[in-house]
Write a protein that holds these residues in place. Structure first.
Motif, PDB file in Angstrom:
ATOM      1  N   LYS A 352       0.836  -1.203   0.000  1.00 24.18           N
ATOM      2  CA  LYS A 352       0.000   0.000   0.000  1.00 24.18           C
ATOM      3  C   LYS A 352       0.872   1.256   0.000  1.00 24.18           C
ATOM      4  N   ASP A 353       1.921   1.212   0.813  1.00 24.21           N
ATOM      5  CA  ASP A 353       2.801   2.374   0.897  1.00 24.21           C
ATOM      6  C   ASP A 353       3.524   2.604  -0.424  1.00 24.21           C
ATOM      7  N   THR A 354       3.921   1.526  -1.088  1.00 24.12           N
ATOM      8  CA  THR A 354       4.595   1.655  -2.384  1.00 24.12           C
ATOM      9  C   THR A 354       3.659   2.257  -3.427  1.00 24.12           C
ATOM     10  N   ILE A 355       2.420   1.773  -3.468  1.00 19.11           N
ATOM     11  CA  ILE A 355       1.445   2.321  -4.410  1.00 19.11           C
ATOM     12  C   ILE A 355       1.191   3.794  -4.109  1.00 19.11           C
ATOM     13  N   ALA A 356       1.086   4.119  -2.825  1.00 19.34           N
ATOM     14  CA  ALA A 356       0.854   5.513  -2.430  1.00 19.34           C
ATOM     15  C   ALA A 356       2.008   6.412  -2.864  1.00 19.34           C
ATOM     16  N   SER A 357       3.221   5.856  -2.909  1.00 20.15           N
ATOM     17  CA  SER A 357       4.373   6.657  -3.341  1.00 20.15           C
ATOM     18  C   SER A 357       4.249   7.043  -4.809  1.00 20.15           C
ATOM     19  N   TYR A 358       3.635   6.182  -5.630  1.00 20.72           N
ATOM     20  CA  TYR A 358       3.405   6.519  -7.036  1.00 20.72           C
ATOM     21  C   TYR A 358       2.271   7.525  -7.172  1.00 20.72           C
ATOM     22  N   VAL A 359       1.238   7.357  -6.351  1.00 22.41           N
ATOM     23  CA  VAL A 359       0.125   8.311  -6.369  1.00 22.41           C
ATOM     24  C   VAL A 359       0.621   9.705  -5.988  1.00 22.41           C
ATOM     25  N   ALA A 360       1.605   9.764  -5.101  1.00 28.26           N
ATOM     26  CA  ALA A 360       2.127  11.050  -4.639  1.00 28.26           C
ATOM     27  C   ALA A 360       2.713  11.879  -5.778  1.00 28.26           C
ATOM     28  N   LEU A 361       3.080  11.225  -6.874  1.00 29.71           N
ATOM     29  CA  LEU A 361       3.603  11.965  -8.018  1.00 29.71           C
ATOM     30  C   LEU A 361       2.526  12.831  -8.663  1.00 29.71           C
ATOM     31  N   LEU A 362       1.257  12.527  -8.361  1.00 34.16           N
ATOM     32  CA  LEU A 362       0.142  13.322  -8.874  1.00 34.16           C
ATOM     33  C   LEU A 362      -0.308  14.390  -7.875  1.00 34.16           C
ATOM     34  N   SER A 363       0.279  14.379  -6.703  1.00 35.50           N
ATOM     35  CA  SER A 363      -0.127  15.310  -5.654  1.00 35.50           C
ATOM     36  C   SER A 363       1.101  15.900  -4.975  1.00 35.50           C
ATOM     37  N   PRO A 364       1.474  17.130  -5.319  1.00 35.24           N
ATOM     38  CA  PRO A 364       2.642  17.745  -4.675  1.00 35.24           C
ATOM     39  C   PRO A 364       2.528  17.772  -3.154  1.00 35.24           C
ATOM     40  N   SER A 365       1.323  17.981  -2.645  1.00 36.68           N
ATOM     41  CA  SER A 365       1.130  18.041  -1.193  1.00 36.68           C
ATOM     42  C   SER A 365       1.388  16.686  -0.552  1.00 36.68           C
ATOM     43  N   LEU A 366       0.838  15.615  -1.150  1.00 39.13           N
ATOM     44  CA  LEU A 366       1.068  14.277  -0.620  1.00 39.13           C
ATOM     45  C   LEU A 366       2.535  13.904  -0.728  1.00 39.13           C
ATOM     46  N   LEU A 367       3.176  14.282  -1.818  1.00 36.61           N
ATOM     47  CA  LEU A 367       4.598  14.001  -1.997  1.00 36.61           C
ATOM     48  C   LEU A 367       5.418  14.699  -0.921  1.00 36.61           C
ATOM     49  N   THR A 368       5.068  15.954  -0.628  1.00 34.57           N
ATOM     50  CA  THR A 368       5.783  16.697   0.411  1.00 34.57           C
ATOM     51  C   THR A 368       5.617  16.039   1.768  1.00 34.57           C
ATOM     52  N   GLN A 369       4.400  15.619   2.088  1.00 31.36           N
ATOM     53  CA  GLN A 369       4.161  14.945   3.365  1.00 31.36           C
ATOM     54  C   GLN A 369       4.971  13.664   3.471  1.00 31.36           C
ATOM     55  N   ARG A 370       5.030  12.895   2.412  1.00 30.81           N
ATOM     56  CA  ARG A 370       5.773  11.644   2.438  1.00 30.81           C
ATOM     57  C   ARG A 370       7.271  11.888   2.581  1.00 30.81           C
ATOM     58  N   LEU A 371       7.776  12.885   1.875  1.00 30.42           N
ATOM     59  CA  LEU A 371       9.208  13.198   1.978  1.00 30.42           C
ATOM     60  C   LEU A 371       9.565  13.684   3.377  1.00 30.42           C
ATOM     61  N   LEU A 372       8.700  14.508   3.965  1.00 32.75           N
ATOM     62  CA  LEU A 372       8.958  14.992   5.326  1.00 32.75           C
ATOM     63  C   LEU A 372       8.874  13.858   6.337  1.00 32.75           C
ATOM     64  N   SER A 373       7.913  12.956   6.162  1.00 30.95           N
ATOM     65  CA  SER A 373       7.799  11.810   7.069  1.00 30.95           C
ATOM     66  C   SER A 373       9.025  10.906   6.949  1.00 30.95           C
ATOM     67  N   SER A 374       9.531  10.772   5.732  1.00 29.43           N
ATOM     68  CA  SER A 374      10.735   9.970   5.537  1.00 29.43           C
ATOM     69  C   SER A 374      11.937  10.622   6.216  1.00 29.43           C
ATOM     70  N   ALA A 375      12.061  11.950   6.052  1.00 28.99           N
ATOM     71  CA  ALA A 375      13.167  12.666   6.685  1.00 28.99           C
ATOM     72  C   ALA A 375      13.070  12.608   8.202  1.00 28.99           C
ATOM     73  N   ALA A 376      11.830  12.595   8.727  1.00 26.87           N
ATOM     74  CA  ALA A 376      11.609  12.566  10.179  1.00 26.87           C
ATOM     75  C   ALA A 376      11.611  11.149  10.732  1.00 26.87           C
ATOM     76  N   ASP A 377      11.744  10.140   9.855  1.00 26.50           N
ATOM     77  CA  ASP A 377      11.746   8.735  10.264  1.00 26.50           C
ATOM     78  C   ASP A 377      10.430   8.364  10.960  1.00 26.50           C
ATOM     79  N   THR A 378       9.321   8.863  10.414  1.00 25.80           N
ATOM     80  CA  THR A 378       8.002   8.535  10.957  1.00 25.80           C
ATOM     81  C   THR A 378       7.110   7.939   9.867  1.00 25.80           C
ATOM     82  N   ASN A 379       7.706   7.415   8.815  1.00 31.83           N
ATOM     83  CA  ASN A 379       6.924   6.860   7.712  1.00 31.83           C
ATOM     84  C   ASN A 379       6.600   5.390   7.969  1.00 31.83           C
ATOM     85  N   VAL A 380       5.935   4.757   7.028  1.00 27.09           N
ATOM     86  CA  VAL A 380       5.532   3.360   7.174  1.00 27.09           C
ATOM     87  C   VAL A 380       6.748   2.452   7.340  1.00 27.09           C
ATOM     88  N   SER A 381       7.784   2.691   6.575  1.00 22.32           N
ATOM     89  CA  SER A 381       8.986   1.859   6.661  1.00 22.32           C
ATOM     90  C   SER A 381       9.593   1.887   8.063  1.00 22.32           C
TER      91      SER A 381
END
Length: 436
Positions: A352-381
Motif C-alpha cells: 500500500k505504501d509503495t502504491i501511495a508513493s506513485y500516487v504522490a507523483l500526482l499530488s505535490p502536497s502528498l509528496l511533500t508529506q511523504r518526503l517529510l515523514s521519511s526525513a523525520a523517520d516517521t513513515n511506514v517503513s
C-alpha cells in the motif's frame, strides 16, 4: 538581466501592501504553532519512554527476585519495547499516529501481543494532523495562491500591465523580481522557526537542510503551477477572481481528492488481513494445544528448532501433566500458525505504501508529506522496522530461555545478567551478529 535595484523597487512595492504583511505574519504563526505542537508531543513521548524504561527495569527485577525456575521467570516478566522519536519527528508525526510505537511483551506467543494493540485511525490518514508537514504541504500552497494569483491579472485590470512592460528595462526581470521578493520572505517565515526548533531538539545540520530543501521544493512547485495558470493564453481574458478559482480547484483536486480517493481505492484493491484475524488464529492455535497430544506440539516445534529434538522428554512424576518447555513450545507453534497471515499483513502494508508513493507523483502536497515523514523517520517503513525490531528482540528472548528450559541448568539469579535487553534497531544488530 535582473539587478539589485529591480529587487529593491519590487520589494518596496510588494511590502507596501498591508495584505502581504498580514499573510506573512499568519504563515509565521502557523509555522510556530505547528512546530510547537509537534515538539511538545514528541517531548511527551520521549518522557513517556524514559519513565516506562525506569519502571520496566524495576518491575522486572522485582518479578525475577520472586521466581524459583526459568519457566515462571519467563511468564511473569515483561519487557518494554519502543520506537523513540527521531530529532525531526516533531516536524511530521506521520505514522506514529497510526501504528503503535511501544509494546510490553513477554515470552508468550508474540503475534497476539503485537496485533492486540493494532491501531487504525482512518480520519488521520487522509490529510494528516496539524503539524509542520500539514502546514507546509496543505496550507502553504493556499498562501502561495493568495500571494501570486493576481500577479499580472491585477495589473491588467488596472490597465498598468502594458505600461510596466514598456517602461521596464526587462519585462521578464520585472515579474521575476516581484515573484522572488514575494516568495523568499514566505520561505523565511516558514523555515526560520523550523531551523530554530530543529537546533533546539538536536537535529543534525544535514537533516535540517534536507527538510528545508523539501519545503523550498514544494514552494517552487506550487509557484510554478500558479504562474503557469496565470500566464496561460487560454486564461488570458480571465479576471483575477476566475484565475484564483481555477488555482483553488487544482489545489482541491491534488491535495484533497487525489489522496482521499487513492487511500480508499488502495485499501479496497490491496487485500489485507485484519489484525484481529491474526490474533484469533494465534490464540486458537495456542488454546487448542491443551487438548492435543503433546507429540503434536513437539513435532511442529522441532521442525523449526531441530537443535532441541533430544531435550523434549520430561519427568511426568515431577512435572505432572504440565511442563514449561512444552508450554513455550506450543506458544511458538501458535506464532507459526499465524505466521503466514502476519507476513501477508506486513507485505500488504508495504505494498500500500509503495502504491501511495506513485500516487504522490500526482499530488505535490502528498509528496511533500511523504518526503517529510521519511526525513523525520516517521513513515511506514520506520514503523514496520520497529515491529521487526520487536520480533528480533522476542527471538533473542526465546533463545535465552530455550537454553535454560531445555538444557535445564540449576536456577540462578546471576544468569539473568545475560537476559537480552531491547534496543531500537535490534533487527540491524541481529543481522550484523549473524554475519559475524
Amino acid at each position: 538581466m535582473m539587478r539589485f535595484t529591480d529587487l529593491k523597487r519590487e520589494a518596496g512595492f510588494v511590502f507596501g501592501h498591508r495584505q502581504i504583511k498580514l499573510t506573512l505574519l499568519v504563515v509565521f504563526l502557523l509555522s510556530v504553532v505547528s512546530l510547537w505542537t509537534g515538539f511538545a508531543e514528541m517531548q511527551e513521548q520521549q518522557a513517556t519512554v524514559e519513565r516506562l524504561l525506569e519502571k520496566d527495569q524495576a518491575e522486572r527485577d522485582s518479578a525475577l527476585a520472586h521466581q524459583s525456575n526459568y519457566g515462571s521467570a519467563a511468564y511473569y516478566t515483561f519487557h518494554l519495547t519502543y520506537s523513540p522519536p527521531s530529532p525531526l519527528a516533531f516536524t511530521a508525526v506521520g505514522e506514529r499516529d497510526v501504528f503503535p510505537w511501544k509494546h510490553r511483551i513477554r515470552m508468550l506467543a508474540l503475534e497476539g501481543q503485537i496485533y492486540e494493540t493494532d491501531a487504525d485511525n482512518p480520519e488521520l490518514a487522509f490529510l494528516g494532523r496539524f503539524d509542520f508537514a500539514f502546514v507546509t504541504s496543505v496550507l502553504l500552497p493556499l498562501f502561495i495562491i493568495l500571494l501570486l494569483y493576481d500577479l499580472k491579472a491585477k495589473e491588467c485590470e488596472a490597465r498598468r500591465f502594458d505600461l510596466l512592460n514598456v517602461t521596464a528595462r526587462n519585462a521578464h526581470a520585472l515579474w521575476t523580481a516581484r515573484v522572488i521578493v514575494t516568495l523568499v520572505p514566505l520561505a523565511l517565515v516558514t523555515l526560520v522557526p523550523f531551523v530554530v526548533f530543529g537546533l533546539i531538539n538536536g537535529a543534525s545540520l544535514p537533516s535540517i537542510l534536507t527538510v528545508c530543501a523539501i519545503v523550498i521544493g514544494n514552494i517552487a512547485i506550487w509557484s510554478a503551477i500558479v504562474l503557469v495558470i496565470g500566464v496561460a493564453k487560454r486564461f488570458a481574458s480571465f479576471s483575477a477572481t476566475h484565475l484564483a478559482s481555477i488555482m483553488l480547484g487544482v489545489w482541491l483536486v491534488t491535495t484533497v481528492i487525489v489522496p482521499v480517493t487513492a487511500h480508499t481505492v488502495i485499501n479496497a484493491v490491496v487485500e489485507t488481513p485484519e489484525g484481529g484475524d491474526i490474533v484469533l488464529t494465534q490464540r486458537e492455535a495456542v488454546n487448542s494445544a491443551w487438548d492435543k497430544p503433546v507429540e503434536d506440539t513437539w513435532r511442529a516445534f522441532i521442525a523449526t528448532h531441530p537443535q532441541w529434538a533430544d531435550y523434549t522428554e520430561f519427568d511426568p512424576e515431577r512435572d505432572s501433566s504440565f511442563n514449561w518447555k512444552w508450554y513455550y513450545a506450543f506458544q511458538e507453534v501458535g506464532d507459526q500458525t499465524a505466521s503466514d497471515l502476519s507476513k501477508a499483513y506486513q507485505a500488504a502494508t508495504l505494498q500500500k505504501d509503495t502504491i501511495a508513493s506513485y500516487v504522490a507523483l500526482l499530488s505535490p502536497s502528498l509528496l511533500t508529506q511523504r518526503l517529510l515523514s521519511s526525513a523525520a523517520d516517521t513513515n511506514v517503513s520506520a514503523m514496520v522496522g520497529y515491529e521487526n525490531d520487536v520480533r528480533a528482540f522476542h527471538k533473542a528472548l526465546r533463545k535465552f530461555y530455550y537454553y535454560h528450559l531445555f538444557k535445564d541448568p540449576e536456577f540462578s539469579q546471576e544468569s539473568f545478567e545475560a537476559l537480552p535487553q531491547f534496543t531500537p534497531n535490534m533487527r540491524t544488530l541481529g543481522e550484523s551478529n549473524k554475519e559475524n
